[in-house]
Scaffold this motif. Structure first.
Motif, short mmCIF file in Angstrom:
data_model
loop_
_atom_site.label_atom_id
_atom_site.label_comp_id
_atom_site.label_asym_id
_atom_site.label_seq_id
_atom_site.Cartn_x
_atom_site.Cartn_y
_atom_site.Cartn_z
N ALA A 52 5.45 3.77 -8.66
CA ALA A 52 6.87 3.97 -8.43
C ALA A 52 7.25 5.44 -8.60
CB ALA A 52 7.68 3.10 -9.38
N GLU A 53 6.63 6.10 -9.56
CA GLU A 53 6.91 7.51 -9.80
C GLU A 53 6.54 8.35 -8.58
OE1 GLU A 53 6.01 11.01 -13.11
OE2 GLU A 53 4.85 9.15 -13.13
N ASP A 54 5.41 8.04 -7.95
CA ASP A 54 5.01 8.76 -6.73
C ASP A 54 6.09 8.66 -5.67
OD1 ASP A 54 2.59 9.46 -7.84
OD2 ASP A 54 1.44 7.90 -6.81
N LEU A 55 6.60 7.46 -5.48
CA LEU A 55 7.60 7.23 -4.44
C LEU A 55 8.89 7.98 -4.74
CD1 LEU A 55 8.36 5.72 -1.81
CD2 LEU A 55 9.22 3.86 -3.26
N VAL A 56 9.33 7.89 -5.98
CA VAL A 56 10.61 8.51 -6.36
C VAL A 56 10.53 10.03 -6.30
CG1 VAL A 56 12.18 8.84 -8.32
CG2 VAL A 56 11.38 6.55 -7.74
N LYS A 57 9.35 10.59 -6.54
CA LYS A 57 9.20 12.05 -6.51
C LYS A 57 9.27 12.62 -5.10
CE LYS A 57 6.50 13.03 -10.69
NZ LYS A 57 5.17 13.45 -11.19
N ASP A 58 8.98 11.80 -4.09
CA ASP A 58 8.96 12.28 -2.71
C ASP A 58 10.30 11.95 -2.06
OD1 ASP A 58 8.56 12.45 0.17
OD2 ASP A 58 6.41 12.56 -0.24
N TYR A 59 11.15 12.96 -1.91
CA TYR A 59 12.51 12.75 -1.42
C TYR A 59 12.54 12.05 -0.07
CZ TYR A 59 17.26 13.83 0.13
OH TYR A 59 18.55 13.72 0.61
N ARG A 60 11.69 12.49 0.87
CA ARG A 60 11.72 11.92 2.22
C ARG A 60 11.25 10.47 2.22
NH1 ARG A 60 9.04 15.77 6.61
NH2 ARG A 60 10.05 14.27 8.01
N LEU A 61 10.20 10.18 1.48
CA LEU A 61 9.72 8.81 1.40
C LEU A 61 10.78 7.91 0.75
CD1 LEU A 61 5.98 8.97 0.27
CD2 LEU A 61 6.89 8.46 2.55
N LEU A 62 11.40 8.41 -0.30
CA LEU A 62 12.40 7.62 -1.00
C LEU A 62 13.61 7.37 -0.11
CD1 LEU A 62 13.20 6.21 -3.62
CD2 LEU A 62 14.22 8.38 -4.37
N ARG A 63 14.02 8.39 0.63
CA ARG A 63 15.19 8.23 1.52
C ARG A 63 14.94 7.17 2.59
NH1 ARG A 63 16.28 10.84 6.13
NH2 ARG A 63 14.85 12.56 5.67
N VAL A 64 13.77 7.22 3.20
CA VAL A 64 13.44 6.22 4.22
C VAL A 64 13.38 4.83 3.58
CG1 VAL A 64 11.64 5.40 5.79
CG2 VAL A 64 12.24 7.83 5.73
N SER A 65 12.74 4.74 2.41
CA SER A 65 12.57 3.46 1.75
C SER A 65 13.91 2.83 1.35
CB SER A 65 11.70 3.62 0.50
OG SER A 65 10.43 4.13 0.84
N LEU A 66 14.78 3.63 0.75
CA LEU A 66 16.08 3.11 0.34
C LEU A 66 16.94 2.74 1.55
CD1 LEU A 66 16.96 5.50 -2.62
CD2 LEU A 66 16.38 3.08 -2.77
N THR A 67 16.91 3.59 2.57
CA THR A 67 17.69 3.31 3.78
C THR A 67 17.26 1.98 4.40
OG1 THR A 67 18.01 5.66 4.24
CG2 THR A 67 18.31 4.15 6.09
N ALA A 68 15.98 1.68 4.36
CA ALA A 68 15.47 0.44 4.95
C ALA A 68 16.11 -0.79 4.33
CB ALA A 68 13.96 0.38 4.80
N PHE A 69 16.59 -0.66 3.10
CA PHE A 69 17.21 -1.80 2.42
C PHE A 69 18.71 -1.60 2.21
CE2 PHE A 69 12.75 -2.10 1.62
CZ PHE A 69 12.49 -3.46 1.65
N GLY A 70 19.28 -0.63 2.90
CA GLY A 70 20.72 -0.39 2.80
C GLY A 70 21.14 0.18 1.47
N LEU A 71 20.21 0.84 0.78
CA LEU A 71 20.47 1.36 -0.57
C LEU A 71 20.47 2.89 -0.62
CD1 LEU A 71 18.17 -1.12 -2.55
CD2 LEU A 71 20.67 -1.23 -2.33
N GLN A 72 20.70 3.53 0.52
CA GLN A 72 20.60 4.99 0.59
C GLN A 72 21.59 5.70 -0.33
OE1 GLN A 72 21.11 3.02 3.26
NE2 GLN A 72 23.25 3.34 3.80
N ASP A 73 22.67 5.05 -0.71
CA ASP A 73 23.63 5.70 -1.61
C ASP A 73 23.05 5.91 -3.00
OD1 ASP A 73 25.49 5.73 0.40
OD2 ASP A 73 26.62 3.99 -0.30
#
Length: 265
Positions: A52-73
């Motif tokens: 999870a830390e790897d994902l959260v550290k990568d801004y672009r990966l995290l943005r795509v991931s959160l957006t996919a679930f409507g959680l980009q805010d």
């Protein structure tokens, strides 16, 4: 995002136009350079994520991931998101299991951290599944920048039939709708309910939602939304009421009647 969807009118008539042009407009968004770059980066990089830390550290990966679930805010809330992912969904007291908004649980479950096993992000086909959602959510987000009600309608048209098709106890499905912020807003608006209904006891809320569904749709059975005609009726009710809510208090009854007629497109 350079893509701007075309929505020439609001209400149900605008909804019908958006549906007729959906494929063409979605293709225009998918072809945009910014979206292409984000999707290519995700596809190339997500397989190297092991925590999870790897994902959260990568801004672009995290943005795509959160957006996919409507959680980009929640993009700035990195500690919170890391906790959601690390807790997983297996334990009853996992954070995502304790939140009313079940999109967080769906997000955590999709990545599969917090289980002691390799994350699901390393499995074949994972990137395609997330990017399909990312593209759909990106289109909804672009629509929302033009018309927020249309974004809610798109989300409901995508999520509600899937939920209805899962089956299960009807009350459980209603509780899931009540815990999904965008879906809840669609039903509250369509049923003419104030947001303050959310302060009531959960069982009382359930009774109110079911009673309104019976009155306005003829049934409180969530399974009805696997039928496109029943979904269309819900969208008609939602968009007509949403338009009505935007009419100034000083508007005459004749003008309100005209809005409702136009909403019936």
């Amino acid at each position: 995002m350079s893509f701007t969807p075309v929505i020439p009118m609001g209400g149900y008539a605008g909804w019908r136009f958006l549906n007729r042009t959906m494929d063409q407009q979605s293709a225009s968004l998918a072809a945009s350079p910014s979206l292409q770059r984000d999707m290519a980066y995700f596809r190339e990089t997500i397989g190297s994520v092991t925590s999870a830390e790897d994902l959260v550290k990568d801004y672009r990966l995290l943005r795509v991931s959160l957006t996919a679930f409507g959680l980009q805010d929640d993009l700035p809330n990195k500690y919170f998101i890391q906790r959601i992912l690390e807790d997983g969904v297996v334990e009853e007291d996992a954070l995502s299991n304790r939140l009313a908004d079940k999109r967080y649980r769906e997000f955590s479950e999709a990545f599969g951290f917090g289980t002691g096993l390799p994350p699901l992000s390393r499995l074949p086909g994972f990137a395609d599944r997330i990017l399909d959602r990312f593209q759909a959510q990106s289109f909804e987000q672009a629509v929302g920048e033009v018309d927020g009600d249309m974004r809610l309608a798109l989300n409901a048209a995508r999520e509600l039939p899937e939920l209805a098709a899962e089956g299960g106890k009807n009350s459980t499905l209603w509780f899931r709708i009540m815990g999904n912020t965008p879906l809840r807003e669609v039903f509250e608006t369509a049923f003419g309910l104030p947001s303050s209904v959310g302060t009531l006891d959960l069982d009382r809320q359930l009774g109110i939602f079911q009673e309104r569904a019976e009155d306005m749709l003829g049934s409180s059975d969530i399974a009805q939304f696997t039928d496109p005609e029943r979904m269309d009726e819900l969208m008609r009710q939602f968009l007509a009421r949403a338009q009505l809510n935007q009419v100034p208090a000083s508007t005459t009854s004749a003008s309100i009647a005209l809005v409702l007629l136009q909403g019936g497109g």
